[in-house]
Design a protein around this motif. Structure first.
Motif: not given
Length: 560
Positions: A421-423, A389-394, A333-340, A425-429
């Protein structure tokens, strides 16, 4: 989606459509005094008098896979199959919900929806003079079922694997020389739609038997190369020069009204610029373009760009919900709402697509117009990550985001999504793969294989116009097309009920419930539904728009 091994999953061919080859119903303006004859793709003869040209020239981006409807099925193949082969029935022009006769003159169905009897046209011949009859129909479906090739899944709804000769003969019954009967075990809502698919093309039994016959689980290499040379359709293949072009010529034995075109030449040109130049100078009558390349031909003299409405072609993201961290609903859900999504529409699709809520696209049974796409809300995404349980993507690993590189729109979409997704806090390759490699990883290996992508973009275009080709494919447990490995007991039960109901209103209620469950659980993010856009010269006439028609119906096309 046209899919499975070798069948490019929604790797759509577009005649100036961002994700499918779909065309408008509007008539081309007929005020032009210029017509173009095209002996080669790079020369033009301009005429104002004399007979109209009878050769249609088209530029597309890729070669076909071949001419066997059971094993070949990319978008160029579909364009060929729909114009060289015949099926028992076909969609009624622009309508994707009703059907008209083709090789069947008429049909009737029992009150329980399980017995379908088709009365075939008499005096139809294959282009080599061989007669068409009920045995040809029986043999064609027998071959589809026994070979169980990449396209055979299109009839799984009423003839599921594994192949069993006795069960097949009970299901597909020759009544007499010109009557064929299908005895289904259960009613199947989209039965007629599956008879309109390319895999339901009727082929010449004698030709197949003389060139390798039917071998279970194995392709017929002769049919791949030569299967389009003998058909009952309006055109046949004259030549296939690999890497350059295919030439179709009018079938002199065709049972229907003689097409106005004498031949069609389809050139394969991988560079979009070559296609842009050809349509501008009149060296092609229609071209395959995508995204921003469409803008390069706007306002060009003699070029018509038509926006035809919704296609059924879509792009989406999937999560393998059995793998960490995608097995956590809040992360999805977090990823779904992060996309512009607006930024994706503008940057990747140049405004030629729009967001939608799946699994069924707009314009198809089972699409719920009341549902809205996920809202772009980065703050909500951050809250959801913290809740998981992953604040800021940690605590989350680097997310490898896989995408096919065959079209600029997917590359640009992937880049926008990575930034979004980077915005939060997620690290995306980003992992870009050729379309062939992507298809093989998603559809040719088990989902349990460690090479199988856990987070990827995907594309889909329809095999038949029904949610059983969408919702069922994406959501039913165990199917290779269920890229998310999604398994919800309630959804599975609803899918099984819906496909075996004939009444459309009853089916739709079930799909609406499915939509809401899937929306909440987010195994997929529905990214974009392509618009049908048509780029052609202004002397092309007779076309109509149907989301199931790949390119033109050459039976209808004429040039001025």
């Amino acid at each position: 989606m046209r899919k499975t091994t070798g069948i490019v999953v929604a790797a759509v061919l577009i005649i100036a459509l961002v994700g499918g080859i779909y065309y408008a119903t509007m008539l081309v303006p007929q005020s032009t005094t210029v017509t173009v004859t095209l002996p080669t793709p790079t020369s033009v003869t301009t005429k104002t008098t004399g007979p109209p040209p009878t050769t249609l020239v088209i530029d597309v981006a890729t070669d076909p896979m071949g001419f066997d409807p059971v094993t070949c099925g990319n978008d160029v193949d579909f364009m060929h199959f729909q114009n060289i082969f015949d099926t028992l029935v076909w969609y009624n022009k622009s309508d994707t919900t009703t059907f008209q006769p083709r090789l069947a003159e008429r049909w009737d169905v029992s009150s329980d929806g399980k017995t379908w009897t088709f009365y075939l046209r008499k005096n139809v011949k294959f282009s080599n003079g061989d007669p068409f009859d009920s045995y040809a129909v029986w043999y064609s479906f027998y071959r589809v079922s026994k070979m169980d090739g990449p396209a055979s899944y299109m009839i799984y709804g009423w003839m599921p694997p594994p192949f069993d000769s006795a069960r097949f003969n009970k299901t597909v019954e020759i009544v007499d020389k010109y009557t064929i009967r299908f005895n289904l075990e259960k009613p199947y809502g989209p039965f007629l739609a599956t008879l309109s698919t390319t895999v339901a093309s009727i082929i010449n039994p004698r030709l197949v038997e003389e060139h390798g016959g039917i071998v279970a689980g194995e392709p017929n290499t002769w049919m791949t190369e030569h299967g389009g040379e003998v058909t009952t359709g309006p055109f046949v293949v004259k030549e296939w020069v690999h890497g350059d072009h295919v030439t179709l010529v009018r079938n002199p034995m065709y049972w229907g009204e003689k097409p106005k075109l004498e031949q069609v030449i389809i050139y394969f040109k991988g560079e979009a610029l070559s296609r842009v130049l050809d349509i501008k100078k009149g060296a092609a009558h229609a071209v395959q373009l995508t995204g921003r390349a469409i803008n390069d031909v706007l306002d060009s003299p003699g070029v018509v760009v038509m926006r035809a409405g919704h296609s059924f072609n879509i792009e989406y993201l999937y999560f393998d919900v059995t793998k960490f961290p995608y097995n956590i609903t809040e992360v999805r859900r977090a990823i779904a709402h992060a996309i512009n999504y607006d930024a994706v529409m503008n940057s990747a699709f140049a405004g030629y697509a729009q967001p939608f809520v799946g699994p069924n696209p707009k314009g198809m049974l089972g699409h719920d117009e009341s549902m809205r796409p996920y809202q772009y809300d980065p703050e909500l995404s951050k809250q959801l990550l913290a809740k998981a349980g992953f604040p800021g993507g940690k605590g989350l690993p680097t997310l490898k985001f896989v995408y096919p590189t065959g079209r600029p729109s997917t590359v640009l979409s992937a880049q926008q999504i990575q930034a979004d997704l980077t915005s939060i806090g997620l690290d995306v390759e980003l992992v870009g793969l050729t379309d062939v490699t992507w298809v093989n990883l998603c559809y040719a290996i088990p989902h349990s294989d460690p090479r199988y992508p856990s987070f990827s973009m995907a594309r889909w275009m329809p095999d038949f116009a029904d949610p059983d080709n969408y919702a069922y494919s994406y959501l039913y447990p165990g199917l290779q097309q269920n890229l998310a490995q999604y398994n919800n007991t309630r959804v599975t039960k609803l899918l099984e009920e819906a496909k075996n109901i004939v009444d459309k209103s009853q089916r739709e209620k079930l799909y609406f419930e499915i939509n809401k469950i899937v929306y909440d659980e987010v195994p997929y993010i529905w990214l974009a539904q392509y618009e049908g856009i048509f780029v052609m010269r202004d002397n092309v006439h007779g076309y109509y728009y149907n989301p199931m028609l790949t390119l033109f119906d050459f039976r209808e096309i004429w040039l001025s």
